[in-house]
Design a protein around this motif. Structure first.
Motif, PDB file in Angstrom:
ATOM      1  N   LEU A  13      44.602  37.099  32.672  1.00  0.00           N
ATOM      2  CA  LEU A  13      44.137  36.677  33.992  1.00  0.00           C
ATOM      3  C   LEU A  13      44.975  37.302  35.102  1.00  0.00           C
ATOM      4  O   LEU A  13      44.434  37.801  36.108  1.00  0.00           O
ATOM      5  N   LEU A  14      46.290  37.295  34.930  1.00  0.00           N
ATOM      6  CA  LEU A  14      47.164  37.869  35.950  1.00  0.00           C
ATOM      7  C   LEU A  14      46.963  39.374  36.070  1.00  0.00           C
ATOM      8  O   LEU A  14      47.027  39.937  37.168  1.00  0.00           O
ATOM      9  N   THR A  15      46.718  40.029  34.944  1.00  0.00           N
ATOM     10  CA  THR A  15      46.444  41.468  34.972  1.00  0.00           C
ATOM     11  C   THR A  15      45.150  41.762  35.723  1.00  0.00           C
ATOM     12  O   THR A  15      45.071  42.712  36.524  1.00  0.00           O
ATOM     13  N   ALA A  16      44.136  40.950  35.488  1.00  0.00           N
ATOM     14  CA  ALA A  16      42.862  41.126  36.200  1.00  0.00           C
ATOM     15  C   ALA A  16      43.044  40.929  37.700  1.00  0.00           C
ATOM     16  O   ALA A  16      42.459  41.657  38.519  1.00  0.00           O
ATOM     17  N   ILE A  17      43.850  39.942  38.081  1.00  0.00           N
ATOM     18  CA  ILE A  17      44.128  39.710  39.509  1.00  0.00           C
ATOM     19  C   ILE A  17      44.850  40.916  40.105  1.00  0.00           C
ATOM     20  O   ILE A  17      44.545  41.348  41.224  1.00  0.00           O
ATOM     21  N   LEU A  18      45.801  41.477  39.342  1.00  0.00           N
ATOM     22  CA  LEU A  18      46.503  42.673  39.809  1.00  0.00           C
ATOM     23  C   LEU A  18      45.519  43.816  40.031  1.00  0.00           C
ATOM     24  O   LEU A  18      45.614  44.549  41.027  1.00  0.00           O
ATOM     25  N   GLY A  19      44.567  43.958  39.123  1.00  0.00           N
ATOM     26  CA  GLY A  19      43.558  44.995  39.279  1.00  0.00           C
ATOM     27  C   GLY A  19      42.708  44.794  40.521  1.00  0.00           C
ATOM     28  O   GLY A  19      42.371  45.761  41.231  1.00  0.00           O
ATOM     29  N   ALA A  20      42.359  43.545  40.807  1.00  0.00           N
ATOM     30  CA  ALA A  20      41.570  43.247  42.006  1.00  0.00           C
ATOM     31  C   ALA A  20      42.350  43.605  43.276  1.00  0.00           C
ATOM     32  O   ALA A  20      41.771  44.067  44.271  1.00  0.00           O
ATOM     33  N   MET A  21      43.673  43.419  43.238  1.00  0.00           N
ATOM     34  CA  MET A  21      44.496  43.748  44.402  1.00  0.00           C
ATOM     35  C   MET A  21      44.520  45.249  44.679  1.00  0.00           C
ATOM     36  O   MET A  21      44.796  45.676  45.803  1.00  0.00           O
ATOM     37  N   MET A  22      44.237  46.056  43.659  1.00  0.00           N
ATOM     38  CA  MET A  22      44.219  47.506  43.862  1.00  0.00           C
ATOM     39  C   MET A  22      43.082  47.944  44.778  1.00  0.00           C
ATOM     40  O   MET A  22      43.097  49.053  45.322  1.00  0.00           O
ATOM     41  N   MET A  48      41.375  45.674  35.686  1.00  0.00           N
ATOM     42  CA  MET A  48      40.549  44.457  35.617  1.00  0.00           C
ATOM     43  C   MET A  48      39.848  44.333  34.269  1.00  0.00           C
ATOM     44  O   MET A  48      39.799  43.242  33.684  1.00  0.00           O
ATOM     45  N   LEU A  49      39.324  45.444  33.757  1.00  0.00           N
ATOM     46  CA  LEU A  49      38.673  45.397  32.447  1.00  0.00           C
ATOM     47  C   LEU A  49      39.662  45.052  31.347  1.00  0.00           C
ATOM     48  O   LEU A  49      39.372  44.223  30.470  1.00  0.00           O
ATOM     49  N   SER A  50      40.821  45.660  31.391  1.00  0.00           N
ATOM     50  CA  SER A  50      41.843  45.382  30.377  1.00  0.00           C
ATOM     51  C   SER A  50      42.268  43.918  30.426  1.00  0.00           C
ATOM     52  O   SER A  50      42.338  43.239  29.394  1.00  0.00           O
ATOM     53  N   LEU A  82      52.566  43.550  33.684  1.00  0.00           N
ATOM     54  CA  LEU A  82      52.141  43.868  35.047  1.00  0.00           C
ATOM     55  C   LEU A  82      52.710  45.189  35.560  1.00  0.00           C
ATOM     56  O   LEU A  82      51.984  45.975  36.190  1.00  0.00           O
ATOM     57  N   PRO A  83      53.998  45.508  35.320  1.00  0.00           N
ATOM     58  CA  PRO A  83      54.468  46.840  35.726  1.00  0.00           C
ATOM     59  C   PRO A  83      53.754  47.981  35.005  1.00  0.00           C
ATOM     60  O   PRO A  83      53.554  49.049  35.578  1.00  0.00           O
ATOM     61  N   LEU A  84      53.370  47.755  33.741  1.00  0.00           N
ATOM     62  CA  LEU A  84      52.643  48.799  33.017  1.00  0.00           C
ATOM     63  C   LEU A  84      51.333  49.146  33.721  1.00  0.00           C
ATOM     64  O   LEU A  84      51.004  50.316  33.922  1.00  0.00           O
ATOM     65  N   PHE A  85      50.590  48.128  34.117  1.00  0.00           N
ATOM     66  CA  PHE A  85      49.322  48.373  34.812  1.00  0.00           C
ATOM     67  C   PHE A  85      49.563  48.732  36.278  1.00  0.00           C
ATOM     68  O   PHE A  85      48.802  49.512  36.869  1.00  0.00           O
ATOM     69  N   GLY A  86      50.613  48.165  36.868  1.00  0.00           N
ATOM     70  CA  GLY A  86      50.929  48.498  38.258  1.00  0.00           C
ATOM     71  C   GLY A  86      51.343  49.945  38.435  1.00  0.00           C
ATOM     72  O   GLY A  86      51.294  50.484  39.544  1.00  0.00           O
TER      73      GLY A  86
END
Length: 482
Positions: A13-22, A48-50, A82-86
């Motif tokens: 969920l947090l990863t998806a939120i991070l994706g939305a912030m992009m 977001m997909l991941s 989160l840093p990996l996706f960020g």
């Protein structure tokens, strides 16, 4: 067998939120007509997909709360995932960063360390600059919630002393986290907006005001310029100092203040000590600068206030190259970075309350030596402190020091000089930002370091941001036993 599905669900969920912030920097680049906007669209979709797939895969294991072991695992893995996706926008974007550099930058952002490997910041697309600010802002609110919800439950580094501070919702960890996060988020956003408006009033451009408000309130320190905050001389330095101090105070006190009770904020001993230390250090620095260098007293006080507050709060802005201020002040800057701000704030490093507990324990031991038949109990804010809290604090100090020393030795093995190795280890473990010396000092950055050193420093940022013990617990045999 440890069930990792609840952990994976939250991380997803947090990863998806991070994706939305992009999508926010994507819209900025699109508005500016910058050809880099598809980078954030692609990165956002991937993230977001991941995150969504991870959450869906783990949804069948969701329960009302987390066990202690699941909480330990979640606390650490969030700051790895989160840093990996960020890092994805840095890899795909105009920076064309290698994986190690992109991960370093994202880890530095989300841990609000503020060390950077990017050069030519003045000419980078606004989307990338905004993304760096967003990473730090998210990391700031994230660490407040972790400090107020998870670390007290995990009894990390004496944080259990704040277990029931202001929040009486002692139910499951996740519901409690939601309640606390909601209250703190409103205050965090309000302070950020106040900082933004202040910067605008003092003459910053709209974009600079937004990014620097994000990185000031998060005590992160990323700037849009290679010269850091030295681009803004004068009144903005005073404003930034005020908001860095506000961000370094315990946010639980702001919650109490908003709820109509201002007394705890003024009576909090760590708040008084923090403000007193800054006042004394600014006075000393002002006197030294005016006596040795041709500084006007106002300039000396302003530069001293800004840079001391920046380093002590762990923000990491620099308005001048304080390496030129003489040996005494340089050494002083090294040690004040190891003090930190208050517990439950966006500030980092050791934290004021741990030094208070350390001195209280020492004072109690000395009194016991003088009067062996007496019973002397260490106290904090007028309350007796249990042995479990003191043991936890002592363990933190030992592991913090050992970690700093070990990291410094490892960095020296990669070929770095003594000053760079020691100050680099300190700035990573304490999440300060700039180090000392010509390479990573306030006038330099981390871009020229070798890859091994960058990976080591990124690991140090993670360990330091999560108060050392929360990470090391995962490497014990007992943790993984049923």
């Amino acid at each position: 067998m440890l069930d990792v599905r609840p952990v994976g669900y939250v991380i997803g969920l947090l990863t998806a939120i991070l994706g939305a912030m992009m999508l926010v920097p994507m819209m900025v680049d699109l508005y500016e007509g910058n050809s880099q906007w598809p980078v954030f669209l692609e990165s956002g979709i991937i993230t977001m997909l991941s995150g969504g797939l991870i959450a869906l895969a783990c949804a069948n294991g969701v329960t009302e709360g987390l066990t202690l072991r699941q909480t330990f695992l979640l606390t650490t893995l969030v700051w790895v995932a989160l840093p990996l996706f960020g890092a994805v926008p840095f890899i795909l974007g105009e920076t064309d960063a290698r994986v190690v550099d992109a991960f370093f930058e994202a880890m530095s952002g989300l841990t609000t360390t503020g060390s950077t490997v990017l050069t030519g910041l003045d000419d980078l697309p606004k989307g990338i600059l905004l993304w760096r600010g967003i990473l730090q802002w998210l990391g700031g609110i994230g660490i407040i919630v972790v400090a107020m919800v998870f670390l007290p439950e995990l009894k990390v580094g004496g944080m259990q002393i704040f277990r029931s501070e202001a929040f009486e919702t002692m139910g499951k960890i996740l519901p409690r986290a939601t309640q606390i996060a909601a209250q703190i988020s409103v205050i965090y956003i309000a302070i950020t907006l106040a900082c933004l408006v202040t910067y605008l009033f003092l003459g910053m451009s709209g974009f600079d005001a937004v990014v620097h408000a994000l990185t000031t309130v998060s005590t992160g320190g990323f700037s849009n310029y290679d010269a850091s905050f030295g681009t803004f001389q004068g009144a903005p330095e005073y404003a930034a100092s005020i908001f860095m101090i506000l961000a370094a105070l315990p946010f639980v006190r702001y919650v109490q203040l908003v709820n109509g009770n201002a007394t705890p904020l003024w009576r909090d001993s760590q708040v008084r000590v923090f403000l007193s230390i800054i006042a004394v250090l600014v006075l000393v620095t002002t006197l030294i600068l005016t006596s040795i260098f041709p500084h006007h007293w106002e300039q000396a006080m302003r530069e001293g206030l800004f840079n001391i507050t920046s380093i002590m709060s762990g923000t990491g802005y620099a308005s001048v190259d304080y390496m030129q201020w003489g040996g005494f002040l340089v050494i002083m800057f090294f040690f004040i970075g190891l003090i930190g701000g208050c517990a439950g704030s966006t500030a980092c490093s050791v934290k004021i309350f741990r030094y208070q507990l350390l001195f209280a324990s020492i004072r109690s031991q000395i009194r016991t030596i003088h009067s062996p038949s007496g019973i002397f109990t260490p106290r904090y804010d007028g309350r007796p402190v249990g042995q479990d809290v003191l043991s936890s604090v002592m363990s933190f100090f030992v592991l913090f020091t050992v970690s700093l020393g070990a990291l410094a030795v490892l960095l020296s093995f990669t070929g770095l000089d003594f000053t760079t190795s020691v100050s680099g280890a300190a700035t990573a473990i304490a999440n300060i930002g700039p180090g000392l010396g010509d390479i990573i000092g306030p006038a330099g950055n981390f871009s020229t370091l070798n890859d091994t050193a960058k990976w080591l420093l990124a690991a140090g940022m993670l360990v330091g941001r999560l108060e050392v013990l929360a990470v090391y617990a995962l490497f014990t045999v007992n943790f993984w036993r049923a």
